[in-house]
Design a protein around this motif. Structure first.
Motif, PDB file in Angstrom:
ATOM      1  N   ASN A 183      -0.710  -2.247  -6.697  1.00 37.49           N
ATOM      2  CA  ASN A 183      -1.311  -3.213  -5.794  1.00 37.49           C
ATOM      3  C   ASN A 183      -0.153  -3.932  -5.117  1.00 37.49           C
ATOM      4  O   ASN A 183       0.639  -4.586  -5.781  1.00 37.49           O
ATOM      5  N   ASN A 184      -0.036  -3.785  -3.801  1.00 42.50           N
ATOM      6  CA  ASN A 184       1.140  -4.276  -3.087  1.00 42.50           C
ATOM      7  C   ASN A 184       0.972  -5.629  -2.408  1.00 42.50           C
ATOM      8  O   ASN A 184       1.745  -5.961  -1.513  1.00 42.50           O
ATOM      9  N   PHE A 185      -0.004  -6.405  -2.809  1.00 48.00           N
ATOM     10  CA  PHE A 185      -0.162  -7.747  -2.259  1.00 48.00           C
ATOM     11  C   PHE A 185       0.657  -8.725  -3.097  1.00 48.00           C
ATOM     12  O   PHE A 185       0.138  -9.666  -3.680  1.00 48.00           O
ATOM     13  N   PHE A 186       1.950  -8.486  -3.164  1.00 52.73           N
ATOM     14  CA  PHE A 186       2.843  -9.226  -4.055  1.00 52.73           C
ATOM     15  C   PHE A 186       2.767 -10.734  -3.841  1.00 52.73           C
ATOM     16  O   PHE A 186       3.083 -11.230  -2.771  1.00 52.73           O
ATOM     17  N   GLY A 187       2.369 -11.466  -4.882  1.00 50.06           N
ATOM     18  CA  GLY A 187       2.398 -12.920  -4.894  1.00 50.06           C
ATOM     19  C   GLY A 187       1.579 -13.592  -3.811  1.00 50.06           C
ATOM     20  O   GLY A 187       1.894 -14.701  -3.395  1.00 50.06           O
ATOM     21  N   THR A 188       0.515 -12.965  -3.319  1.00 46.10           N
ATOM     22  CA  THR A 188      -0.313 -13.567  -2.270  1.00 46.10           C
ATOM     23  C   THR A 188      -1.750 -13.704  -2.752  1.00 46.10           C
ATOM     24  O   THR A 188      -2.140 -13.121  -3.764  1.00 46.10           O
ATOM     25  N   ASP A 189      -2.556 -14.449  -1.999  1.00 46.95           N
ATOM     26  CA  ASP A 189      -3.981 -14.568  -2.301  1.00 46.95           C
ATOM     27  C   ASP A 189      -4.699 -13.234  -2.113  1.00 46.95           C
ATOM     28  O   ASP A 189      -5.762 -13.017  -2.677  1.00 46.95           O
ATOM     29  N   LYS A 190      -4.137 -12.363  -1.308  1.00 43.50           N
ATOM     30  CA  LYS A 190      -4.743 -11.054  -1.065  1.00 43.50           C
ATOM     31  C   LYS A 190      -4.807 -10.250  -2.365  1.00 43.50           C
ATOM     32  O   LYS A 190      -5.659  -9.394  -2.528  1.00 43.50           O
ATOM     33  N   TYR A 191      -3.904 -10.535  -3.278  1.00 45.84           N
ATOM     34  CA  TYR A 191      -3.860  -9.866  -4.579  1.00 45.84           C
ATOM     35  C   TYR A 191      -5.222  -9.973  -5.266  1.00 45.84           C
ATOM     36  O   TYR A 191      -5.747  -9.004  -5.795  1.00 45.84           O
ATOM     37  N   ASP A 192      -5.811 -11.174  -5.246  1.00 46.38           N
ATOM     38  CA  ASP A 192      -7.122 -11.378  -5.864  1.00 46.38           C
ATOM     39  C   ASP A 192      -8.269 -11.025  -4.920  1.00 46.38           C
ATOM     40  O   ASP A 192      -9.326 -10.590  -5.360  1.00 46.38           O
ATOM     41  N   GLU A 193      -8.061 -11.211  -3.623  1.00 46.29           N
ATOM     42  CA  GLU A 193      -9.116 -10.967  -2.640  1.00 46.29           C
ATOM     43  C   GLU A 193      -9.623  -9.523  -2.682  1.00 46.29           C
ATOM     44  O   GLU A 193     -10.802  -9.264  -2.481  1.00 46.29           O
ATOM     45  N   TYR A 194      -8.734  -8.585  -2.942  1.00 48.10           N
ATOM     46  CA  TYR A 194      -9.104  -7.171  -2.945  1.00 48.10           C
ATOM     47  C   TYR A 194      -9.210  -6.586  -4.346  1.00 48.10           C
ATOM     48  O   TYR A 194      -9.224  -5.362  -4.523  1.00 48.10           O
ATOM     49  N   ALA A 195      -9.313  -7.429  -5.358  1.00 48.20           N
ATOM     50  CA  ALA A 195      -9.376  -6.951  -6.751  1.00 48.20           C
ATOM     51  C   ALA A 195     -10.563  -6.016  -6.991  1.00 48.20           C
ATOM     52  O   ALA A 195     -10.425  -5.002  -7.680  1.00 48.20           O
ATOM     53  N   ASP A 196     -11.733  -6.324  -6.426  1.00 45.90           N
ATOM     54  CA  ASP A 196     -12.907  -5.472  -6.636  1.00 45.90           C
ATOM     55  C   ASP A 196     -12.726  -4.094  -6.010  1.00 45.90           C
ATOM     56  O   ASP A 196     -13.066  -3.079  -6.610  1.00 45.90           O
ATOM     57  N   GLU A 197     -12.174  -4.060  -4.790  1.00 45.97           N
ATOM     58  CA  GLU A 197     -11.920  -2.776  -4.142  1.00 45.97           C
ATOM     59  C   GLU A 197     -10.868  -1.975  -4.915  1.00 45.97           C
ATOM     60  O   GLU A 197     -10.982  -0.761  -5.059  1.00 45.97           O
ATOM     61  N   PHE A 198      -9.845  -2.680  -5.403  1.00 42.10           N
ATOM     62  CA  PHE A 198      -8.796  -2.035  -6.197  1.00 42.10           C
ATOM     63  C   PHE A 198      -9.416  -1.355  -7.410  1.00 42.10           C
ATOM     64  O   PHE A 198      -9.152  -0.185  -7.688  1.00 42.10           O
ATOM     65  N   GLU A 199     -10.285  -2.056  -8.132  1.00 43.66           N
ATOM     66  CA  GLU A 199     -10.952  -1.485  -9.309  1.00 43.66           C
ATOM     67  C   GLU A 199     -11.875  -0.328  -8.931  1.00 43.66           C
ATOM     68  O   GLU A 199     -11.956   0.669  -9.618  1.00 43.66           O
ATOM     69  N   PHE A 200     -12.593  -0.483  -7.806  1.00 45.96           N
ATOM     70  CA  PHE A 200     -13.480   0.588  -7.327  1.00 45.96           C
ATOM     71  C   PHE A 200     -12.679   1.865  -7.090  1.00 45.96           C
ATOM     72  O   PHE A 200     -13.059   2.951  -7.543  1.00 45.96           O
ATOM     73  N   ILE A 201     -11.564   1.755  -6.388  1.00 39.89           N
ATOM     74  CA  ILE A 201     -10.723   2.917  -6.096  1.00 39.89           C
ATOM     75  C   ILE A 201     -10.204   3.537  -7.394  1.00 39.89           C
ATOM     76  O   ILE A 201     -10.293   4.744  -7.595  1.00 39.89           O
ATOM     77  N   LEU A 202      -9.689   2.693  -8.301  1.00 43.63           N
ATOM     78  CA  LEU A 202      -9.172   3.211  -9.570  1.00 43.63           C
ATOM     79  C   LEU A 202     -10.243   3.942 -10.371  1.00 43.63           C
ATOM     80  O   LEU A 202      -9.971   4.970 -10.991  1.00 43.63           O
ATOM     81  N   ASN A 203     -11.454   3.419 -10.353  1.00 42.80           N
ATOM     82  CA  ASN A 203     -12.532   4.006 -11.147  1.00 42.80           C
ATOM     83  C   ASN A 203     -13.137   5.253 -10.526  1.00 42.80           C
ATOM     84  O   ASN A 203     -14.048   5.859 -11.108  1.00 42.80           O
ATOM     85  N   THR A 204     -12.653   5.656  -9.343  1.00 46.65           N
ATOM     86  CA  THR A 204     -13.115   6.905  -8.731  1.00 46.65           C
ATOM     87  C   THR A 204     -11.989   7.924  -8.632  1.00 46.65           C
ATOM     88  O   THR A 204     -12.215   9.047  -8.185  1.00 46.65           O
ATOM     89  N   LEU A 205     -10.805   7.580  -9.076  1.00 46.63           N
ATOM     90  CA  LEU A 205      -9.639   8.449  -8.978  1.00 46.63           C
ATOM     91  C   LEU A 205      -9.743   9.627  -9.938  1.00 46.63           C
ATOM     92  O   LEU A 205     -10.011   9.457 -11.125  1.00 46.63           O
ATOM     93  N   VAL A 206      -9.530  10.832  -9.419  1.00 46.31           N
ATOM     94  CA  VAL A 206      -9.515  12.047 -10.221  1.00 46.31           C
ATOM     95  C   VAL A 206      -8.250  12.814  -9.864  1.00 46.31           C
ATOM     96  O   VAL A 206      -7.990  13.088  -8.689  1.00 46.31           O
ATOM     97  N   PHE A 207      -7.449  13.148 -10.874  1.00 48.06           N
ATOM     98  CA  PHE A 207      -6.209  13.870 -10.644  1.00 48.06           C
ATOM     99  C   PHE A 207      -6.455  15.366 -10.613  1.00 48.06           C
ATOM    100  O   PHE A 207      -7.307  15.884 -11.324  1.00 48.06           O
ATOM    101  N   GLY A 208      -5.636  16.057  -9.820  1.00 48.69           N
ATOM    102  CA  GLY A 208      -5.645  17.522  -9.788  1.00 48.69           C
ATOM    103  C   GLY A 208      -4.602  18.026 -10.755  1.00 48.69           C
ATOM    104  O   GLY A 208      -4.443  17.483 -11.844  1.00 48.69           O
ATOM    105  N   GLN A 209      -3.865  19.036 -10.350  1.00 48.37           N
ATOM    106  CA  GLN A 209      -2.828  19.581 -11.213  1.00 48.37           C
ATOM    107  C   GLN A 209      -1.780  18.523 -11.493  1.00 48.37           C
ATOM    108  O   GLN A 209      -1.452  17.705 -10.652  1.00 48.37           O
TER     109      GLN A 209
END
Length: 184
Positions: free
Chosen positions: A152-178
């Protein structure tokens, strides 16, 4: 893809919805695999965001990597230009919310290290074991056993928390290939 006579249900399904499929237990010998008979399809959880499926494959012949993720539809993606001096990232992409200049990186590293004191916690995200590195309110990233790092590249800003839900959504849909490094 399923064949269900309930057209209303089929029209209400969105990418990212979690569903329960009740079937007769037989999986046909076909590619892709198919179920013999489906009795019902039920939405158990609606997706948090309207999203698009994004699949990424590394075009470097020395690295055999890929991943798929659901990305909220108002986010954009760009390939990160690597490597840069002092950076051990071999391949990756940056996902940026509309109107922002930075966002979340999903990268693959042949090796990496953290040069700052941090807290570390073992976590499991979407079935993958990882270590969460963070300094509360400043930065966080997830290091996976297969060499991927999600930051998460919103280093030390309010944006860090503002996009927390989207960050979790993306992480919870991530599937690795090889996850095989072909180089030396």
């Amino acid at each position: 893809t399923v064949g269900v006579s309930d057209a209303e249900l089929m029209n209400s399904l969105e990418i990212g919805d979690k569903i329960q499929v009740v079937h007769d237990g037989y999986i046909l010998e076909s590619y892709p695999a198919r179920l013999s008979k489906v009795y019902s399809v039920e939405v158990t959880e609606k997706a948090m965001y309207k999203a698009d499926v994004k699949h990424f494959v590394c075009d470097n012949p020395a690295v055999s990597e890929s991943f798929t993720v659901l990305l909220p539809e108002d986010w954009t993606v760009s390939e990160i230009e690597y490597p840069t001096e002092g950076d051990f990232t071999d391949w990756g992409f940056r996902f940026i919310p509309k109107g922002e200049e930075t966002g979340i990186d999903i990268t693959w590293h042949s090796s990496f290290s953290v040069r700052e004191s941090y807290d570390i916690f073992p976590v499991t995200v979407n079935g993958y074991k990882a270590e969460k590195y963070s300094i509360e309110g400043k930065w966080q990233f997830y290091g996976y056993e297969n060499g991927y790092v999600i930051s998460n590249n919103f280093f030390g800003t309010d944006k860090y928390d503002e996009y927390a839900d989207e960050f979790e959504f993306i992480l919870n849909t991530l599937v690795f290939g090889q996850t095989e490094f072909i180089g030396e």
